[in-house]
Scaffold this motif. Structure first.
Motif, PDB file in Angstrom:
ATOM      1  N   LYS A   1     -33.234   5.577  -0.901  1.00 59.60           N
ATOM      2  CA  LYS A   1     -32.210   6.411  -0.249  1.00 59.60           C
ATOM      3  C   LYS A   1     -30.871   6.386  -0.998  1.00 59.60           C
ATOM      4  N   LEU A   2     -30.966   6.263  -2.323  1.00 63.90           N
ATOM      5  CA  LEU A   2     -29.767   6.290  -3.160  1.00 63.90           C
ATOM      6  C   LEU A   2     -29.443   7.713  -3.597  1.00 63.90           C
ATOM      7  N   ILE A   3     -30.491   8.509  -3.798  1.00 66.25           N
ATOM      8  CA  ILE A   3     -30.319   9.915  -4.182  1.00 66.25           C
ATOM      9  C   ILE A   3     -31.279  10.792  -3.401  1.00 66.25           C
ATOM     10  N   SER A   4     -30.963  12.060  -3.364  1.00 68.41           N
ATOM     11  CA  SER A   4     -31.887  13.090  -2.902  1.00 68.41           C
ATOM     12  C   SER A   4     -32.172  13.965  -4.113  1.00 68.41           C
TER      13      SER A   4
ATOM     14  N   GLU B   1     -28.450  14.972  -5.321  1.00 72.05           N
ATOM     15  CA  GLU B   1     -27.278  14.562  -4.550  1.00 72.05           C
ATOM     16  C   GLU B   1     -27.264  13.044  -4.498  1.00 72.05           C
ATOM     17  N   ILE B   2     -26.143  12.464  -4.870  1.00 70.47           N
ATOM     18  CA  ILE B   2     -25.988  11.011  -4.763  1.00 70.47           C
ATOM     19  C   ILE B   2     -25.602  10.695  -3.327  1.00 70.47           C
ATOM     20  N   LEU B   3     -26.472   9.942  -2.649  1.00 73.24           N
ATOM     21  CA  LEU B   3     -26.269   9.628  -1.233  1.00 73.24           C
ATOM     22  C   LEU B   3     -25.533   8.314  -1.033  1.00 73.24           C
ATOM     23  N   ASP B   4     -25.688   7.388  -1.982  1.00 75.86           N
ATOM     24  CA  ASP B   4     -25.113   6.049  -1.859  1.00 75.86           C
ATOM     25  C   ASP B   4     -24.607   5.605  -3.229  1.00 75.86           C
ATOM     26  N   SER B   5     -23.337   5.915  -3.505  1.00 69.29           N
ATOM     27  CA  SER B   5     -22.765   5.608  -4.819  1.00 69.29           C
ATOM     28  C   SER B   5     -22.773   4.112  -5.114  1.00 69.29           C
ATOM     29  N   ALA B   6     -22.368   3.313  -4.134  1.00 68.96           N
ATOM     30  CA  ALA B   6     -22.312   1.862  -4.332  1.00 68.96           C
ATOM     31  C   ALA B   6     -23.711   1.309  -4.601  1.00 68.96           C
ATOM     32  N   GLY B   7     -24.692   1.807  -3.869  1.00 66.03           N
ATOM     33  CA  GLY B   7     -26.074   1.364  -4.063  1.00 66.03           C
ATOM     34  C   GLY B   7     -26.600   1.762  -5.430  1.00 66.03           C
ATOM     35  N   LEU B   8     -26.243   2.968  -5.866  1.00 65.89           N
ATOM     36  CA  LEU B   8     -26.687   3.442  -7.180  1.00 65.89           C
ATOM     37  C   LEU B   8     -26.045   2.614  -8.293  1.00 65.89           C
ATOM     38  N   GLU B   9     -24.771   2.264  -8.104  1.00 63.71           N
ATOM     39  CA  GLU B   9     -24.106   1.400  -9.081  1.00 63.71           C
ATOM     40  C   GLU B   9     -24.760   0.019  -9.125  1.00 63.71           C
ATOM     41  N   ALA B  10     -25.231  -0.447  -7.977  1.00 66.00           N
ATOM     42  CA  ALA B  10     -25.858  -1.769  -7.909  1.00 66.00           C
ATOM     43  C   ALA B  10     -27.179  -1.816  -8.687  1.00 66.00           C
ATOM     44  N   VAL B  11     -27.937  -0.707  -8.680  1.00 69.35           N
ATOM     45  CA  VAL B  11     -29.219  -0.704  -9.409  1.00 69.35           C
ATOM     46  C   VAL B  11     -29.045  -0.274 -10.864  1.00 69.35           C
ATOM     47  N   SER B  12     -27.880   0.297 -11.195  1.00 68.82           N
ATOM     48  CA  SER B  12     -27.608   0.684 -12.580  1.00 68.82           C
ATOM     49  C   SER B  12     -27.407  -0.568 -13.424  1.00 68.82           C
ATOM     50  N   CYS B  13     -27.658  -0.431 -14.725  1.00 66.62           N
ATOM     51  CA  CYS B  13     -27.373  -1.543 -15.631  1.00 66.62           C
ATOM     52  C   CYS B  13     -25.853  -1.689 -15.791  1.00 66.62           C
ATOM     53  N   ARG B  14     -25.443  -2.796 -16.401  1.00 63.18           N
ATOM     54  CA  ARG B  14     -24.007  -3.079 -16.560  1.00 63.18           C
ATOM     55  C   ARG B  14     -23.317  -2.050 -17.461  1.00 63.18           C
TER      56      ARG B  14
ATOM     57  N   VAL C   1     -43.100  12.192 -16.880  1.00 57.83           N
ATOM     58  CA  VAL C   1     -43.713  11.362 -15.834  1.00 57.83           C
ATOM     59  C   VAL C   1     -42.881  10.116 -15.571  1.00 57.83           C
ATOM     60  N   GLY C   2     -42.227   9.595 -16.621  1.00 56.81           N
ATOM     61  CA  GLY C   2     -41.358   8.430 -16.461  1.00 56.81           C
ATOM     62  C   GLY C   2     -40.139   8.759 -15.610  1.00 56.81           C
ATOM     63  N   VAL C   3     -39.554   9.931 -15.854  1.00 59.32           N
ATOM     64  CA  VAL C   3     -38.405  10.380 -15.064  1.00 59.32           C
ATOM     65  C   VAL C   3     -38.812  10.555 -13.604  1.00 59.32           C
ATOM     66  N   THR C   4     -39.984  11.139 -13.382  1.00 60.35           N
ATOM     67  CA  THR C   4     -40.478  11.369 -12.013  1.00 60.35           C
ATOM     68  C   THR C   4     -40.589  10.046 -11.260  1.00 60.35           C
ATOM     69  N   LYS C   5     -41.156   9.037 -11.914  1.00 58.27           N
ATOM     70  CA  LYS C   5     -41.326   7.725 -11.273  1.00 58.27           C
ATOM     71  C   LYS C   5     -39.979   7.073 -10.972  1.00 58.27           C
ATOM     72  N   ALA C   6     -39.067   7.128 -11.941  1.00 55.75           N
ATOM     73  CA  ALA C   6     -37.757   6.493 -11.760  1.00 55.75           C
ATOM     74  C   ALA C   6     -36.949   7.205 -10.676  1.00 55.75           C
ATOM     75  N   ALA C   7     -36.986   8.543 -10.676  1.00 53.22           N
ATOM     76  CA  ALA C   7     -36.255   9.316  -9.669  1.00 53.22           C
ATOM     77  C   ALA C   7     -36.839   9.066  -8.274  1.00 53.22           C
ATOM     78  N   SER C   8     -38.163   8.967  -8.192  1.00 55.18           N
ATOM     79  CA  SER C   8     -38.816   8.680  -6.905  1.00 55.18           C
ATOM     80  C   SER C   8     -38.398   7.320  -6.376  1.00 55.18           C
ATOM     81  N   ALA C   9     -38.291   6.342  -7.288  1.00 56.69           N
ATOM     82  CA  ALA C   9     -37.869   4.997  -6.880  1.00 56.69           C
ATOM     83  C   ALA C   9     -36.457   5.016  -6.301  1.00 56.69           C
ATOM     84  N   LEU C  10     -35.556   5.761  -6.956  1.00 51.31           N
ATOM     85  CA  LEU C  10     -34.177   5.854  -6.463  1.00 51.31           C
ATOM     86  C   LEU C  10     -34.125   6.611  -5.138  1.00 51.31           C
ATOM     87  N   GLN C  11     -34.981   7.622  -5.006  1.00 47.80           N
ATOM     88  CA  GLN C  11     -35.016   8.408  -3.765  1.00 47.80           C
ATOM     89  C   GLN C  11     -35.577   7.570  -2.616  1.00 47.80           C
ATOM     90  N   ASN C  12     -36.609   6.769  -2.910  1.00 47.71           N
ATOM     91  CA  ASN C  12     -37.214   5.915  -1.875  1.00 47.71           C
ATOM     92  C   ASN C  12     -36.230   4.875  -1.356  1.00 47.71           C
TER      93      ASN C  12
END
Length: 249
Positions: free
Chosen positions: A208-211, A218-231, A195-206
Motif C-alpha cells: 500500500k505504498l503506491i497505486s 500514485e504515491i500513497l505513502d511517501s514515508a513508507g516508500l522512502e523506508a523501502v528505498s535504498c539510501r 517482468v522484473g518491473v511488474t514484480k517490484a511494482a506489485s510488491a510496492l502496491q501490496n
C-alpha cells in the motif's frame, strides 16, 4: 530530434504549473534577460528523443514543467537511467565543457513546456557570464555525482528499492504524487526486463505504498516508500548530500 508545439492536455492542466526553470531564474536579472532574448519556448511530448549518444548537440533545453530522462546506452539497445531533469536543471550542459556530442540519450518522460537556446549561442554567452559559469560548474558536478551514485545503486541494490528510489525522484522533479510511467519505460530506466518491473511494482502496491494501474502511478505513502528505498534517495534528493539543492546555495 523532434519537439512538438501543441495545446496543453487535460493531464497537463491538472498538474501544478511552476512557471519558470529554477536554474535560469537563479541567475542575476541582467543575465536572465540576455538568455531570454536567445530563448525559444517549445513543447515536448512523451517519447521525444532530444539527443542520442554521439549526436551533435544543437540546442540546450531548460524544462519548465516537462521531465527528461537521461539514459546511458550500451550496444545501441540496453539502457540505464543515470539522471532525470526537470525544472531544476538543463539538458546539454556538456556543450560548455567542450563536449559537442551528446553522451546519453535524452528522452521526454513527461510532456510539457521547455525553453531552448541554440547551443553555439549559449556557449558564447557562457564565456562572458561569470554567474552562469559558477552555476553550471556546480550543476554539472552535481549531475555527475548523481549519475555515479545511480550507477552504483543499479549494481548493488535490489530492484524493489531501486524502483522506490526512481519513483521518489520522479515525484520530486514533477512536484506531484501522481504521474504516468509505463512498465516499458521503467524497464528501460532501471535496466531490467518488464517482468522484473511488474514484480517490484506489485510488491510496492501490496504494501500500500503506491497505486499502479496502466502506467498511472500514485504515491500513497511517501514515508513508507522512502523506508523501502535504498539510501541512494537520501543522497540524491534535493536537500541530500549530492542533491540539486547544493547548486542553488
Amino acid at each position: 530530434m523532434h519537439t512538438h508545439l501543441s495545446h496543453l492536455s487535460e493531464e497537463d492542466r491538472s498538474q501544478p504549473r511552476p512557471a519558470v526553470n529554477r536554474l535560469l531564474s537563479s541567475l542575476p536579472e541582467e543575465e536572465q534577460g540576455q538568455l531570454a532574448r536567445l530563448s525559444e519556448p517549445v513543447r515536448v511530448e512523451v517519447g521525444d528523443v532530444l539527443y542520442e549518444p554521439g549526436q551533435s548537440i544543437r540546442y540546450i533545453y531548460f524544462p519548465i514543467d516537462s521531465l527528461i530522462s537521461l539514459l546511458a546506452v550500451a550496444e545501441g539497445r540496453m539502457t540505464l537511467e543515470v539522471g532525470a531533469v526537470g525544472r531544476e536543471g538543463m539538458i546539454g550542459a556538456s556543450v560548455v565543457l567542450g563536449h559537442e556530442m551528446a553522451q546519453v540519450r535524452a528522452v521526454v518522460q513527461r510532456a510539457g513546456r521547455a525553453t531552448r537556446i541554440d547551443a553555439t549561442e549559449f556557449a558564447a554567452e557562457f564565456t562572458r557570464m561569470e554567474a552562469l559559469q559558477r552555476l553550471l560548474y556546480r550543476y554539472t558536478d552535481t549531475l555527475l555525482a548523481q549519475a555515479i551514485q545511480i550507477a552504483v545503486c543499479s549494481r548493488f541494490h535490489v530492484l524493489e528499492a531501486r524502483l522506490a528510489r526512481s519513483l521518489l525522484i520522479t515525484r520530486d522533479r514533477l512536484q506531484s504524487e501522481k504521474f504516468h510511467l509505463t512498465h516499458e519505460f521503467l524497464a528501460h530506466a532501471l535496466g531490467v526486463r518488464r517482468v522484473g518491473v511488474t514484480k517490484a511494482a506489485s510488491a510496492l502496491q501490496n504494501q500500500k505504498l503506491i497505486s499502479y494501474s496502466r502506467g498511472n502511478i500514485e504515491i500513497l505513502d511517501s514515508a513508507g516508500l522512502e523506508a523501502v528505498s535504498c539510501r541512494c534517495y537520501e543522497l540524491v534528493k534535493d536537500n541530500g548530500a549530492i542533491g540539486m539543492g547544493n547548486v542553488f546555495l
